[in-house]
Scaffold this motif. Sequence first.
Motif, mmCIF file in Angstrom:
data_model
loop_
_atom_site.group_PDB
_atom_site.id
_atom_site.type_symbol
_atom_site.label_atom_id
_atom_site.label_comp_id
_atom_site.label_asym_id
_atom_site.label_seq_id
_atom_site.Cartn_x
_atom_site.Cartn_y
_atom_site.Cartn_z
ATOM 1 N N TYR A 1 -27.496 -76.719 -47.798
ATOM 2 C CA TYR A 1 -26.674 -76.318 -46.642
ATOM 3 C C TYR A 1 -26.561 -77.472 -45.655
ATOM 4 O O TYR A 1 -27.576 -78.010 -45.207
ATOM 5 N N ALA A 2 -25.328 -77.836 -45.311
ATOM 6 C CA ALA A 2 -25.102 -78.969 -44.418
ATOM 7 C C ALA A 2 -25.116 -78.581 -42.950
ATOM 8 O O ALA A 2 -25.476 -79.395 -42.092
ATOM 9 N N THR A 3 -24.707 -77.350 -42.629
ATOM 10 C CA THR A 3 -24.638 -76.912 -41.228
ATOM 11 C C THR A 3 -25.116 -75.461 -41.120
ATOM 12 O O THR A 3 -25.149 -74.718 -42.113
ATOM 13 N N GLY B 1 -25.125 -78.644 -34.090
ATOM 14 C CA GLY B 1 -24.060 -78.849 -35.050
ATOM 15 C C GLY B 1 -23.171 -77.626 -35.133
ATOM 16 O O GLY B 1 -23.297 -76.688 -34.330
ATOM 17 N N PRO B 2 -22.248 -77.585 -36.088
ATOM 18 C CA PRO B 2 -21.291 -76.476 -36.173
ATOM 19 C C PRO B 2 -21.951 -75.108 -36.318
ATOM 20 O O PRO B 2 -22.831 -74.909 -37.146
ATOM 21 N N ASP C 1 -27.871 -81.473 -31.625
ATOM 22 C CA ASP C 1 -27.848 -80.198 -32.341
ATOM 23 C C ASP C 1 -27.229 -79.101 -31.439
ATOM 24 O O ASP C 1 -27.080 -79.332 -30.246
ATOM 25 N N TRP D 1 -34.761 -78.936 -36.932
ATOM 26 C CA TRP D 1 -34.593 -80.308 -37.437
ATOM 27 C C TRP D 1 -35.952 -80.968 -37.742
ATOM 28 O O TRP D 1 -36.255 -82.080 -37.297
ATOM 29 N N ASP E 1 -20.203 -79.371 -32.292
ATOM 30 C CA ASP E 1 -20.168 -80.122 -33.550
ATOM 31 C C ASP E 1 -21.326 -81.101 -33.474
ATOM 32 O O ASP E 1 -22.281 -80.876 -32.750
ATOM 33 N N TRP E 2 -21.266 -82.191 -34.224
ATOM 34 C CA TRP E 2 -22.395 -83.119 -34.197
ATOM 35 C C TRP E 2 -22.294 -84.155 -33.078
ATOM 36 O O TRP E 2 -23.144 -85.028 -32.952
ATOM 37 N N ASP F 1 -22.768 -72.929 -42.485
ATOM 38 C CA ASP F 1 -22.737 -72.725 -43.943
ATOM 39 C C ASP F 1 -23.757 -71.698 -44.418
ATOM 40 O O ASP F 1 -23.681 -71.223 -45.547
ATOM 41 N N PRO G 1 -29.999 -80.363 -41.358
ATOM 42 C CA PRO G 1 -28.900 -80.665 -42.273
ATOM 43 C C PRO G 1 -29.412 -81.007 -43.673
ATOM 44 O O PRO G 1 -30.379 -81.746 -43.829
#
Length: 211
Positions: A122-124, A186-187, A184, A33, A155-156, A127, A113
């Motif tokens: 790419y969001a996650t 995230g997914p 973090d 991040w 998840d977030w 992905d 993200p």
Amino acid sequence: MPEQFLPGAEVHRLDDAPMAGDGGARAGWHITWDRNATAAAPADLVPFDNLVQYFAGSGAGSAPHLLWDPFTGRVAQFFSATSRSKSFVNKAGGVETNRKGNLLVQIETVFFPYCQVDGRVYATVADTPCVGLDRIVEWLRSWGVPDDWPMGWPDWSSQRNAGIWDSTSGHYGHSQVPENDHNDPGPMPLGMFQTNTAARTDRRRLDEEVR
């Protein structure tokens, strides 16, 4: 005995130190991040080598065991598997985090993200191509880390339970570790364990055919 260093990892060894030795094998997942991007304003992924240089130098005080690039599969390793690493916050007199258990391998995924790689956003982590995730999971499994997220698939959101963390082996997101405030990674990909199991089954079948 399992290998202390992930096969194929680029080793940049820092100062190993013992775990608490109070039971269990865990994996802790992070994302680097390093940039704040949005869907409307994506940003280029930070180069892997820049982050290796950071964790091996000025960022050594927060270094993980592994730095993993899910786009290329490159992995750098800074501590042996049975050492503590330093990516979690650990408050004096509180719940043990970085040294918890017999094994706690922490992985920093090179990701934020809405990062952009080769023109795609790419969001996650889920992905991304997740190149090399299977061999990381296989290595963690060899050290006794079960294929499970004891506090649920990340998840977030942030969900922390010191009792579960203290008593249960498995995979944990930074968002699930006591005393920490990050949400973090995230997914993560829903097939990260199933795919690995299928690959292992295919290898076993091939071995049987050869015999």
